[in-house]
Design a protein around this motif. Sequence first.
Motif, short mmCIF file in Angstrom:
data_model
loop_
_atom_site.label_atom_id
_atom_site.label_comp_id
_atom_site.label_asym_id
_atom_site.label_seq_id
_atom_site.Cartn_x
_atom_site.Cartn_y
_atom_site.Cartn_z
N SER A 46 -79.59 -96.18 44.35
CA SER A 46 -77.83 -95.87 44.05
C SER A 46 -77.11 -96.94 44.89
CB SER A 46 -77.41 -94.40 44.33
OG SER A 46 -78.25 -93.47 43.52
N PRO A 54 -66.90 -99.91 39.93
CA PRO A 54 -67.80 -98.54 39.57
C PRO A 54 -69.30 -98.73 40.42
CG PRO A 54 -67.07 -99.68 37.66
CD PRO A 54 -66.75 -100.70 38.75
N SER A 55 -69.95 -97.59 40.76
CA SER A 55 -70.92 -97.58 41.27
C SER A 55 -72.18 -97.32 40.22
CB SER A 55 -71.07 -95.78 42.09
OG SER A 55 -71.07 -95.02 41.24
N SER A 57 -76.38 -96.50 39.35
CA SER A 57 -77.94 -96.06 39.95
C SER A 57 -78.94 -97.09 38.79
CB SER A 57 -77.92 -94.63 39.83
OG SER A 57 -77.67 -94.32 38.43
N SER A 121 -77.03 -97.17 35.20
CA SER A 121 -76.02 -95.92 34.93
C SER A 121 -74.60 -96.41 35.77
CB SER A 121 -76.52 -94.62 35.31
OG SER A 121 -77.73 -94.47 34.26
N GLY A 123 -70.55 -95.73 36.81
CA GLY A 123 -69.73 -94.87 37.05
C GLY A 123 -68.48 -95.05 36.00
N SER A 124 -68.42 -96.02 35.40
CA SER A 124 -67.53 -96.31 34.22
C SER A 124 -67.65 -97.35 33.30
CB SER A 124 -66.27 -96.65 34.74
OG SER A 124 -66.07 -97.58 35.68
N SER A 228 -71.22 -97.65 29.53
CA SER A 228 -71.43 -97.12 31.15
C SER A 228 -73.17 -97.11 31.56
CB SER A 228 -71.06 -95.79 31.24
OG SER A 228 -69.69 -95.84 31.12
#
Length: 319
Positions: A46, A54-55, A57, A121, A123-124, A228
């Motif tokens: 992560s 955006p984060s 993972s 993946s 976050g946006s 995303s």
Amino acid sequence: MTIRNIRWSLMTLGATAALASTSAHAVWTFDTSGNNGTSTNTGTYSYVGASGDPSVSLSGVYAANNASSVVTGNWSNASTANGSANPVSFGSYGIGMQSDGTNAPNHALDNVGNTEAILLSFGSSVVLNSIGLGYTSRGKCSNGTTLANNATCPTGTTLLADTPTTANPTIKVDTSVFRWTGTAAPPSLAGVSATTMAGWELVGNYGDMVVATSNPYNLVNSSGKASSWWLISAYNSGFAQTANSSTSIATENRGISTPGNDYFKLYAVAGSKCTGTVNTQGVCGGSTTKVPEPATLALTSAALIGLAGLRRRKAGHLV
């Protein structure tokens, strides 16, 4: 509206567009420290986005190949006799996988024995535009021997890797990039057919990727598609190609060399957060036309301001 007001409006518009263009770009670097945040070696990495980015993972999947090195069956994240699908960090070289063994170069993402992939993946919604590799190999030894699955080079020989020399130029590898076409999170890739990839679109096959650790990296996704969820895989000829239709853009195919023996470690990705609408082709902004660079916007604004001034002077001569 006066000429002066027009000038100021154009200058403000150009400055605002320039700021919007530059602030959206982001880079996520996958080394041991994470650079953009924190990472853990527990099956999923992560990374916390910096400065509002955006984060993301990372998780891994693999699918078995047949005797012709063509992918078959379904994606899996189950442990194997030789390893697992867990992403593994290799320091400054980036992220790899060990589903088919721990010996070099099988601790990289590869298409030998199994075809391996990393799922990103975010976050946006993100427009992925370049991919950095910290290591590349064609799975060959200095005596010309091609490595079998989970094998090592013969005694007295070395693995031909990413260090360029006259005898061993920079090694190019083949990759495939997919995006999830849905708006909700995709179901687990485990159990999904690797040949049909239901719900996923093959954005492109890229065969000229080299070690690149400075942004911009190896360029991808020239159409500006957004999602995303992105899947970066070692290339395989068994992946279903994307048809050209009113709702899709034909798959990008670039410099594919051979169908196998591609090994690489994922060092980084770069892209932009999608803040506009996405059209039926998956393109952020609703068009395949690229947004002008800030320098272009500035030049255009200057030209319009100059034209307005010229018209004002001509009007003065006519009075």
